[in-house]
Motif scaffolding. Structure first.
Motif, PDB file in Angstrom:
ATOM      1  N   ASP A   1       0.827  -1.203   0.000  1.00 45.92           N
ATOM      2  CA  ASP A   1       0.000   0.000   0.000  1.00 45.92           C
ATOM      3  C   ASP A   1       0.866   1.259   0.000  1.00 45.92           C
ATOM      4  O   ASP A   1       0.602   2.217  -0.732  1.00 45.92           O
ATOM      5  N   TYR A   2       1.913   1.238   0.813  1.00 47.67           N
ATOM      6  CA  TYR A   2       2.825   2.385   0.846  1.00 47.67           C
ATOM      7  C   TYR A   2       3.535   2.556  -0.491  1.00 47.67           C
ATOM      8  O   TYR A   2       3.721   3.677  -0.979  1.00 47.67           O
ATOM      9  N   LEU A   3       3.926   1.462  -1.105  1.00 46.83           N
ATOM     10  CA  LEU A   3       4.605   1.538  -2.398  1.00 46.83           C
ATOM     11  C   LEU A   3       3.697   2.165  -3.452  1.00 46.83           C
ATOM     12  O   LEU A   3       4.149   2.969  -4.277  1.00 46.83           O
ATOM     13  N   ARG A   4       2.414   1.818  -3.434  1.00 45.34           N
ATOM     14  CA  ARG A   4       1.485   2.412  -4.394  1.00 45.34           C
ATOM     15  C   ARG A   4       1.335   3.921  -4.164  1.00 45.34           C
ATOM     16  O   ARG A   4       1.294   4.692  -5.123  1.00 45.34           O
ATOM     17  N   ARG A   5       1.287   4.334  -2.891  1.00 46.84           N
ATOM     18  CA  ARG A   5       1.047   5.743  -2.585  1.00 46.84           C
ATOM     19  C   ARG A   5       2.294   6.608  -2.772  1.00 46.84           C
ATOM     20  O   ARG A   5       2.192   7.778  -3.118  1.00 46.84           O
ATOM     21  N   GLU A   6       3.464   6.036  -2.517  1.00 45.22           N
ATOM     22  CA  GLU A   6       4.691   6.834  -2.561  1.00 45.22           C
ATOM     23  C   GLU A   6       5.659   6.349  -3.636  1.00 45.22           C
ATOM     24  O   GLU A   6       6.863   6.510  -3.518  1.00 45.22           O
ATOM     25  N   ARG A   7       5.103   5.796  -4.715  1.00 46.13           N
ATOM     26  CA  ARG A   7       5.941   5.242  -5.774  1.00 46.13           C
ATOM     27  C   ARG A   7       6.862   6.298  -6.379  1.00 46.13           C
ATOM     28  O   ARG A   7       8.059   6.064  -6.577  1.00 46.13           O
ATOM     29  N   ASP A   8       6.324   7.479  -6.681  1.00 48.87           N
ATOM     30  CA  ASP A   8       7.130   8.523  -7.318  1.00 48.87           C
ATOM     31  C   ASP A   8       8.261   8.998  -6.405  1.00 48.87           C
ATOM     32  O   ASP A   8       9.378   9.256  -6.860  1.00 48.87           O
ATOM     33  N   LEU A   9       7.967   9.119  -5.110  1.00 50.84           N
ATOM     34  CA  LEU A   9       9.001   9.547  -4.167  1.00 50.84           C
ATOM     35  C   LEU A   9      10.090   8.499  -4.040  1.00 50.84           C
ATOM     36  O   LEU A   9      11.293   8.814  -4.079  1.00 50.84           O
ATOM     37  N   LEU A  10       9.706   7.245  -3.900  1.00 50.99           N
ATOM     38  CA  LEU A  10      10.681   6.177  -3.701  1.00 50.99           C
ATOM     39  C   LEU A  10      11.532   5.926  -4.938  1.00 50.99           C
ATOM     40  O   LEU A  10      12.750   5.743  -4.840  1.00 50.99           O
ATOM     41  N   LEU A  11      10.897   5.913  -6.100  1.00 47.74           N
ATOM     42  CA  LEU A  11      11.616   5.544  -7.318  1.00 47.74           C
ATOM     43  C   LEU A  11      12.325   6.706  -7.982  1.00 47.74           C
ATOM     44  O   LEU A  11      13.427   6.547  -8.520  1.00 47.74           O
ATOM     45  N   ASP A  12      11.704   7.890  -7.951  1.00 51.37           N
ATOM     46  CA  ASP A  12      12.253   9.028  -8.704  1.00 51.37           C
ATOM     47  C   ASP A  12      12.582  10.245  -7.854  1.00 51.37           C
ATOM     48  O   ASP A  12      13.055  11.257  -8.373  1.00 51.37           O
ATOM     49  N   GLY A  13      12.311  10.194  -6.557  1.00 52.39           N
ATOM     50  CA  GLY A  13      12.629  11.336  -5.696  1.00 52.39           C
ATOM     51  C   GLY A  13      11.708  12.516  -5.899  1.00 52.39           C
ATOM     52  O   GLY A  13      12.065  13.646  -5.525  1.00 52.39           O
ATOM     53  N   VAL A  14      10.529  12.296  -6.470  1.00 54.54           N
ATOM     54  CA  VAL A  14       9.590  13.390  -6.699  1.00 54.54           C
ATOM     55  C   VAL A  14       9.049  13.878  -5.358  1.00 54.54           C
ATOM     56  O   VAL A  14       8.548  13.096  -4.554  1.00 54.54           O
ATOM     57  N   GLY A  15       9.153  15.177  -5.117  1.00 59.51           N
ATOM     58  CA  GLY A  15       8.653  15.755  -3.884  1.00 59.51           C
ATOM     59  C   GLY A  15       9.708  16.047  -2.838  1.00 59.51           C
ATOM     60  O   GLY A  15       9.397  16.638  -1.801  1.00 59.51           O
ATOM     61  N   VAL A  16      10.956  15.641  -3.085  1.00 57.06           N
ATOM     62  CA  VAL A  16      12.022  15.941  -2.133  1.00 57.06           C
ATOM     63  C   VAL A  16      12.353  17.436  -2.225  1.00 57.06           C
ATOM     64  O   VAL A  16      12.656  17.942  -3.307  1.00 57.06           O
ATOM     65  N   PRO A  17      12.290  18.176  -1.116  1.00 60.00           N
ATOM     66  CA  PRO A  17      12.501  19.634  -1.176  1.00 60.00           C
ATOM     67  C   PRO A  17      13.971  19.996  -1.323  1.00 60.00           C
ATOM     68  O   PRO A  17      14.868  19.174  -1.065  1.00 60.00           O
ATOM     69  N   ASP A  18      14.222  21.234  -1.744  1.00 59.44           N
ATOM     70  CA  ASP A  18      15.584  21.757  -1.790  1.00 59.44           C
ATOM     71  C   ASP A  18      16.029  22.137  -0.378  1.00 59.44           C
ATOM     72  O   ASP A  18      15.231  22.617   0.432  1.00 59.44           O
ATOM     73  N   ILE A  19      17.305  21.915  -0.096  1.00 57.35           N
ATOM     74  CA  ILE A  19      17.863  22.267   1.202  1.00 57.35           C
ATOM     75  C   ILE A  19      19.154  23.050   0.987  1.00 57.35           C
ATOM     76  O   ILE A  19      19.719  23.043  -0.117  1.00 57.35           O
ATOM     77  N   SER A  20      19.624  23.718   2.033  1.00 59.26           N
ATOM     78  CA  SER A  20      20.856  24.503   1.923  1.00 59.26           C
ATOM     79  C   SER A  20      22.075  23.751   2.452  1.00 59.26           C
ATOM     80  O   SER A  20      23.207  24.119   2.146  1.00 59.26           O
ATOM     81  N   THR A  21      21.866  22.715   3.240  1.00 60.34           N
ATOM     82  CA  THR A  21      22.986  21.945   3.799  1.00 60.34           C
ATOM     83  C   THR A  21      23.672  21.153   2.694  1.00 60.34           C
ATOM     84  O   THR A  21      23.033  20.344   2.021  1.00 60.34           O
ATOM     85  N   PRO A  22      24.978  21.362   2.476  1.00 61.20           N
ATOM     86  CA  PRO A  22      25.681  20.610   1.427  1.00 61.20           C
ATOM     87  C   PRO A  22      25.879  19.155   1.819  1.00 61.20           C
ATOM     88  O   PRO A  22      26.456  18.844   2.865  1.00 61.20           O
ATOM     89  N   ILE A  23      25.399  18.234   0.979  1.00 65.74           N
ATOM     90  CA  ILE A  23      25.493  16.800   1.249  1.00 65.74           C
ATOM     91  C   ILE A  23      26.198  16.056   0.126  1.00 65.74           C
ATOM     92  O   ILE A  23      26.800  15.011   0.358  1.00 65.74           O
ATOM     93  N   GLU A  24      26.166  16.583  -1.089  1.00 61.68           N
ATOM     94  CA  GLU A  24      26.725  15.922  -2.258  1.00 61.68           C
ATOM     95  C   GLU A  24      28.142  15.425  -2.000  1.00 61.68           C
ATOM     96  O   GLU A  24      29.041  16.185  -1.622  1.00 61.68           O
TER      97      GLU A  24
END
Length: 394
Positions: A155-178
């Motif tokens: 059920d979670y996979l169906r609802r959050e498929r785009d976030l899990l697979l493609d990162g859709v919805g992840v916000p921009d942040i200022s902390t450098p992590i790359e």
């Protein structure tokens, strides 16, 4: 067994006295204000290990639970921890116990709880034997719970498929992590011990420190400053929120974020991350999406038993998040076992001596080196003769 607890003038402390009472429907919030010897009144179905560890650390005289500490849904770990710590656990008291005022002193007669002469609730006094029996019965239902967990996962996979697979919805942040290593701290299983063992790793590699709610306070208590705090802000202190760390508020999918107002009242402008699942999940997804090289997890849930012990369907999101993050994720215990400081002080001294010996031998093998050492030897002989003459009076 009789235990006296009274709201007005309490009796002198004695072997039959428990109190004062502290009442809260949220065990996590209650443990923050418990003092040793208090009586914790909670409403917690299937007490999990984290809650039990927090209660044991607070050292209450007794835990009175309005709900069933072991419902039989699965073999949860909390009740066993409490009774093995010698804490009185009275179970399944019903909602009436939650109406007892803070500061009251109660009396226990078997499983009956009395306020003055009035019985306010009746339950079951748990012992190691009764807890063991309940856990054995719960193990018979484990297959049903695993099936339910699998359904929640899909059920979670169906609802959050785009976030899990493609990162859709992840916000921009200022902390450098790359390209950096990230340490995510959750105030969960053995987080204090894991942080202590990781001290050399943190000192050497300087990872980005992300605290999940109260995990930010754990980072500060260990002597560091969090770079980022992620969560719904229900168990993190104002001290941590005002530490200068970047704040990412975990919101529901509809955009509602109960912790947002609190953060803004402190004069902090946070980032909002709407997502289902747990706050530790979105911390991992955020670090992965922003290019973390390695993600080290402290206090997070790693096994199926821990997922079930958390006691909610949302833990399916943690299972899928770990699949999504994949090989980047390393449990703190694995780091502490694999990581060693590259060179100790003794090793450094021995290495320096070995290098010096190699240089001396290299010089000695050349004519110029032999001439040099000959001159040095002559000077040493002259100095020795001068010292000898000085002490002989010559």
């Amino acid at each position: 067994m009789r235990l006296t607890l009274r709201k007005s003038t309490p009796p002198p402390p004695g072997p039959d006295t428990l109190g004062p009472v502290k009442v809260d429907t949220r065990t996590k919030a209650l443990t923050k204000r418990l003092q040793p010897g208090d009586v914790a009144v909670i409403d917690h179905v299937d007490i999990d290990r984290v809650a039990a560890d927090a209660l044991v650390a607070a050292r209450p005289a007794a835990v009175l639970n309005a709900a069933r500490s072991v419902s039989g849904r699965y073999p949860n770990l909390g009740p066993e921890i409490l009774v093995e710590a010698g804490i009185v656990l009275v179970d399944d008291l019903g909602p009436g116990i939650m109406a007892v005022p803070d500061g009251s002193v109660l009396r226990l007669e078997g499983g009956a709880v009395l306020l003055g002469d009035d019985v306010v609730a009746e339950g079951v006094v748990q012992t190691p034997a009764t807890v063991a029996r309940s856990l054995e019965e719960a193990r018979a239902n484990l297959s049903v719970e695993i099936e339910s967990f699998a359904e929640n996962t899909m059920d979670y996979l169906r609802r959050e498929r785009d976030l899990l697979l493609d990162g859709v919805g992840v916000p921009d942040i200022s902390t450098p992590i790359e390209g950096k290593q990230v340490l995510i701290v959750v105030r969960g299983y053995h987080y204090r011990e894991d942080l202590a063992t990781l001290r050399p790793y943190i000192t050497e590699y300087r990872p980005v420190l992300i605290g999940v709610d109260g995990g930010a306070d754990a980072i500060i208590d260990a002597g560091w400053k969090p770079d980022m705090i992620v969560g719904d802000m229900d168990s993190v202190s104002d001290r941590a929120l005002s530490s200068g760390a970047e704040i990412v508020v975990h919101a529901y999918r509809d955009g509602k974020a109960p912790g947002l107002e609190r953060v803004r009242e402190l004069g902090v402008d946070p980032v909002v991350f709407p997502a289902t699942g747990t706050s530790e999940d979105i911390a991992m997804l955020l670090a992965d999406d922003k290019g973390a090289e390695v993600i080290v997890a402290v206090g997070t849930h790693a096994t199926l038993v821990e997922f079930l012990d958390k006691g909610r369907a949302g833990m399916a999101s943690t299972f899928l998040t770990r699949l999504r993050v994949g090989g980047k994720l390393v449990d703190a215990k694995g780091v502490s076992r694999l990581y060693r400081q590259r060179i100790s002080n003794l090793q450094l001294a021995l290495l320096s001596l070995a290098g010096l010996f190699a240089v001396v031998m290299a010089l000695w093998s050349t004519s110029a080196g032999q001439t040099f050492f000959g001159l040095v030897g002559a000077r040493v002989d002259d100095f020795t003769s001068w010292v000898g003459a000085l002490f002989s009076g010559g």
